[in-house]
Design a protein around this motif. Structure first.
Motif, PDB file in Angstrom:
ATOM      1  N   SER A 108       0.828  -1.202   0.000  1.00 34.68           N
ATOM      2  CA  SER A 108       0.000   0.000   0.000  1.00 34.68           C
ATOM      3  C   SER A 108       0.863   1.254   0.000  1.00 34.68           C
ATOM      4  O   SER A 108       0.560   2.245  -0.675  1.00 34.68           O
ATOM      5  N   VAL A 109       1.952   1.226   0.757  1.00 35.89           N
ATOM      6  CA  VAL A 109       2.859   2.372   0.791  1.00 35.89           C
ATOM      7  C   VAL A 109       3.516   2.575  -0.573  1.00 35.89           C
ATOM      8  O   VAL A 109       3.651   3.706  -1.056  1.00 35.89           O
ATOM      9  N   LEU A 110       3.911   1.483  -1.228  1.00 32.01           N
ATOM     10  CA  LEU A 110       4.492   1.601  -2.564  1.00 32.01           C
ATOM     11  C   LEU A 110       3.479   2.176  -3.551  1.00 32.01           C
ATOM     12  O   LEU A 110       3.845   2.913  -4.468  1.00 32.01           O
ATOM     13  N   GLY A 111       2.200   1.843  -3.366  1.00 28.62           N
ATOM     14  CA  GLY A 111       1.168   2.425  -4.209  1.00 28.62           C
ATOM     15  C   GLY A 111       1.072   3.933  -4.029  1.00 28.62           C
ATOM     16  O   GLY A 111       0.930   4.681  -5.005  1.00 28.62           O
ATOM     17  N   ILE A 112       1.157   4.397  -2.779  1.00 27.25           N
ATOM     18  CA  ILE A 112       1.129   5.840  -2.502  1.00 27.25           C
ATOM     19  C   ILE A 112       2.329   6.528  -3.148  1.00 27.25           C
ATOM     20  O   ILE A 112       2.197   7.574  -3.801  1.00 27.25           O
ATOM     21  N   ILE A 113       3.492   5.938  -2.976  1.00 29.89           N
ATOM     22  CA  ILE A 113       4.720   6.519  -3.532  1.00 29.89           C
ATOM     23  C   ILE A 113       4.657   6.549  -5.055  1.00 29.89           C
ATOM     24  O   ILE A 113       5.002   7.562  -5.687  1.00 29.89           O
ATOM     25  N   SER A 114       4.210   5.453  -5.654  1.00 23.84           N
ATOM     26  CA  SER A 114       4.150   5.375  -7.116  1.00 23.84           C
ATOM     27  C   SER A 114       3.238   6.441  -7.691  1.00 23.84           C
ATOM     28  O   SER A 114       3.550   7.070  -8.712  1.00 23.84           O
ATOM     29  N   GLU A 115       2.104   6.654  -7.038  1.00 21.10           N
ATOM     30  CA  GLU A 115       1.159   7.656  -7.541  1.00 21.10           C
ATOM     31  C   GLU A 115       1.767   9.048  -7.510  1.00 21.10           C
ATOM     32  O   GLU A 115       1.568   9.845  -8.419  1.00 21.10           O
ATOM     33  N   GLN A 116       2.517   9.352  -6.466  1.00 19.42           N
ATOM     34  CA  GLN A 116       3.118  10.678  -6.359  1.00 19.42           C
ATOM     35  C   GLN A 116       4.244  10.886  -7.369  1.00 19.42           C
ATOM     36  O   GLN A 116       4.488  12.008  -7.809  1.00 19.42           O
ATOM     37  N   LEU A 117       4.943   9.810  -7.735  1.00 17.33           N
ATOM     38  CA  LEU A 117       6.099   9.926  -8.626  1.00 17.33           C
ATOM     39  C   LEU A 117       5.768   9.556 -10.063  1.00 17.33           C
ATOM     40  O   LEU A 117       6.681   9.434 -10.885  1.00 17.33           O
ATOM     41  N   GLN A 118       4.471   9.370 -10.399  1.00 18.20           N
ATOM     42  CA  GLN A 118       4.058   8.945 -11.729  1.00 18.20           C
ATOM     43  C   GLN A 118       4.803   7.667 -12.119  1.00 18.20           C
ATOM     44  O   GLN A 118       5.387   7.565 -13.200  1.00 18.20           O
ATOM     45  N   ALA A 119       4.816   6.719 -11.218  1.00 16.38           N
ATOM     46  CA  ALA A 119       5.546   5.474 -11.427  1.00 16.38           C
ATOM     47  C   ALA A 119       4.614   4.299 -11.173  1.00 16.38           C
ATOM     48  O   ALA A 119       3.444   4.471 -10.828  1.00 16.38           O
ATOM     49  N   ARG A 120       5.136   3.108 -11.379  1.00 16.07           N
ATOM     50  CA  ARG A 120       4.411   1.893 -11.030  1.00 16.07           C
ATOM     51  C   ARG A 120       5.398   0.955 -10.374  1.00 16.07           C
ATOM     52  O   ARG A 120       6.579   0.945 -10.704  1.00 16.07           O
ATOM     53  N   TRP A 121       4.896   0.175  -9.417  1.00 17.38           N
ATOM     54  CA  TRP A 121       5.778  -0.742  -8.714  1.00 17.38           C
ATOM     55  C   TRP A 121       5.393  -2.179  -9.038  1.00 17.38           C
ATOM     56  O   TRP A 121       4.247  -2.460  -9.395  1.00 17.38           O
ATOM     57  N   THR A 122       6.342  -3.044  -8.929  1.00 13.80           N
ATOM     58  CA  THR A 122       6.085  -4.470  -9.049  1.00 13.80           C
ATOM     59  C   THR A 122       7.132  -5.230  -8.270  1.00 13.80           C
ATOM     60  O   THR A 122       8.257  -4.741  -8.085  1.00 13.80           O
ATOM     61  N   ALA A 123       6.767  -6.388  -7.766  1.00 11.69           N
ATOM     62  CA  ALA A 123       7.739  -7.278  -7.138  1.00 11.69           C
ATOM     63  C   ALA A 123       8.381  -8.114  -8.244  1.00 11.69           C
ATOM     64  O   ALA A 123       7.689  -8.607  -9.126  1.00 11.69           O
ATOM     65  N   VAL A 124       9.690  -8.230  -8.200  1.00 11.90           N
ATOM     66  CA  VAL A 124      10.437  -8.953  -9.231  1.00 11.90           C
ATOM     67  C   VAL A 124      11.148 -10.131  -8.566  1.00 11.90           C
ATOM     68  O   VAL A 124      11.864  -9.954  -7.579  1.00 11.90           O
ATOM     69  N   TYR A 125      10.937 -11.337  -9.119  1.00  8.57           N
ATOM     70  CA  TYR A 125      11.509 -12.567  -8.579  1.00  8.57           C
ATOM     71  C   TYR A 125      12.413 -13.212  -9.633  1.00  8.57           C
ATOM     72  O   TYR A 125      12.010 -14.174 -10.296  1.00  8.57           O
ATOM     73  N   PRO A 126      13.610 -12.725  -9.844  1.00 11.79           N
ATOM     74  CA  PRO A 126      14.476 -13.349 -10.849  1.00 11.79           C
ATOM     75  C   PRO A 126      14.942 -14.738 -10.431  1.00 11.79           C
ATOM     76  O   PRO A 126      15.280 -14.976  -9.266  1.00 11.79           O
ATOM     77  N   ILE A 127      14.941 -15.649 -11.389  1.00 13.62           N
ATOM     78  CA  ILE A 127      15.487 -16.994 -11.207  1.00 13.62           C
ATOM     79  C   ILE A 127      16.756 -17.065 -12.054  1.00 13.62           C
ATOM     80  O   ILE A 127      16.711 -16.833 -13.263  1.00 13.62           O
ATOM     81  N   TYR A 128      17.889 -17.382 -11.429  1.00 13.10           N
ATOM     82  CA  TYR A 128      19.169 -17.199 -12.111  1.00 13.10           C
ATOM     83  C   TYR A 128      20.201 -18.203 -11.594  1.00 13.10           C
ATOM     84  O   TYR A 128      20.017 -18.847 -10.556  1.00 13.10           O
ATOM     85  N   LEU A 129      21.311 -18.289 -12.322  1.00 14.51           N
ATOM     86  CA  LEU A 129      22.432 -19.136 -11.925  1.00 14.51           C
ATOM     87  C   LEU A 129      23.620 -18.290 -11.477  1.00 14.51           C
ATOM     88  O   LEU A 129      24.234 -18.571 -10.456  1.00 14.51           O
ATOM     89  N   ARG A 130      23.932 -17.247 -12.235  1.00 16.61           N
ATOM     90  CA  ARG A 130      25.141 -16.466 -11.984  1.00 16.61           C
ATOM     91  C   ARG A 130      24.801 -15.104 -11.391  1.00 16.61           C
ATOM     92  O   ARG A 130      23.874 -14.435 -11.857  1.00 16.61           O
ATOM     93  N   LYS A 131      25.565 -14.695 -10.392  1.00  9.00           N
ATOM     94  CA  LYS A 131      25.341 -13.390  -9.774  1.00  9.00           C
ATOM     95  C   LYS A 131      25.593 -12.265 -10.772  1.00  9.00           C
ATOM     96  O   LYS A 131      24.948 -11.217 -10.720  1.00  9.00           O
TER      97      LYS A 131
END
Length: 329
Positions: A77-100
């Motif tokens: 909910s806080v990220l939603g408030i921040i995104s609206e003020q900054l004309q942005a959108r948020w998402t959670a990102v779950y990368p699946i990977y082998l190498r750092k």
């Protein structure tokens, strides 16, 4: 004196332990308490990181001052408030990977330092509309609880299928697409990601990303960029591949969920067959429903509480200019 000193020390230690326990509980629940006015994004994200122990990445084009006044509010909910003020959108990102090193390129792309085509996660934006769970018209909001039947499905299909259960993207490091065989029944989203990654013999992590509101990825809809033809129009085989992928995704769902997904896809196809005027009428009917009006009032109340008068003035000015630009086009 010594006894009194020991008592004071004991009480102080008990207080610290209790406070530490409170912080741990809040971090586990991802609850945020934040009272800032016209604060830079760096300061706000630092506070969110300290309170939740989560990782945050924001695109270099996401700028501005933030005003937030919340007590023990979910992080999303806080990220939603921040995104609206900054004309942005948020998402959670779950990368699946082998190498750092590959994960480092993803972080660079999310920050806007390189293009996604230069990263090792070029499939980040793969997400068919009809399978977006709560993001499709009329769909129920995703609740982060996963029920999937992955029977000899590609890792790519498995990742896309997972995305419909949360406001999340599951990008995969290029070059590895094993078959996944898993039955996930009412699994929490993080746990489901972990099980899929383990079967693929890969690592995974989680971070929250803030991107400009125009879309996920710096190449998409960049200011001044010419709008090219849609992929399906430019490549006659793309539409057929999308249909095949949609069918594969449907096979991962339970009969009940599959029925819902097919209904949403049919609704979308029906909307596409309407004239622009008819689509506008449908959208207006949705916006005037009691549920939509209640959500709008809640957003307005939160917007007044969590913005300054100057921020609201700037936002209304931006909206006015956007409407003028649309009217001229």
């Amino acid at each position: 004196m010594k006894r009194s000193a020991r008592m004071i020390l004991g009480l102080a230690l008990a207080g610290l332990i209790g406070y530490g326990g409170l912080l741990t509980w809040r971090a586990h629940r991802n609850l945020v308490t934040l009272h800032v006015r016209n604060a830079p994004i760096e300061k706000v994200m630092s506070s969110l990181r300290w309170q939740t122990w989560e990782k945050f990445v924001w695109n270099k084009e996401v700028k501005g001052l933030i005003t937030v006044d919340v007590d023990r509010v979910p992080l999303e909910s806080v990220l939603g408030i921040i995104s609206e003020q900054l004309q942005a959108r948020w998402t959670a990102v779950y990368p699946i990977y082998l190498r750092k090193q590959s994960l480092d390129t993803l972080n660079q792309a999310l920050r806007g330092e390189i293009s996604y085509s230069e990263s090792h996660f070029t499939n980040l934006q793969a997400r068919p509309f009809g399978m977006r769970g709560g993001f499709a018209p009329g769909a129920e909001p995703p609740n982060g609880i996963v029920s999937l039947q992955l029977s000899n499905q590609d890792l790519t299909i498995s990742a896309i299928a997972l995305q419909r259960f949360a406001q999340a993207q599951v990008p995969l490091e290029n070059g590895w697409n094993p078959k996944i065989n898993l039955a996930l029944n009412h699994e929490e989203f993080d746990s489901a990601i972990g099980k899929v990654a383990r079967q693929a013999k890969r690592s995974w992590t989680k971070l929250y990303a803030l991107e400009p509101n125009r879309g996920f990825g710096p190449e998409r809809g960049a200011p001044g960029a010419e709008r090219g033809p849609r992929t399906a129009d430019a490549n006659p085989g793309a539409q057929e591949r999308n249909r095949e992928r949609a069918q594969q995704l449907l096979e991962t769902l339970s009969p009940e969920e599959r029925q819902k997904a097919e209904a949403r896809m049919a609704e979308r196809e029906a909307m596409q067959s309407l004239t622009p005027e008819q689509r506008q009428q449908v959208m207006e009917a949705r916006m005037t429903s009691p549920e939509a009006q209640a959500r709008m009032q809640d957003r307005m109340a939160a917007g007044i509480k969590n913005t300054t008068p100057e921020q609201r003035r700037d936002r209304y000015e931006r909206m006015y200019q956007m409407r003028k630009a649309r009217a001229k086009s």
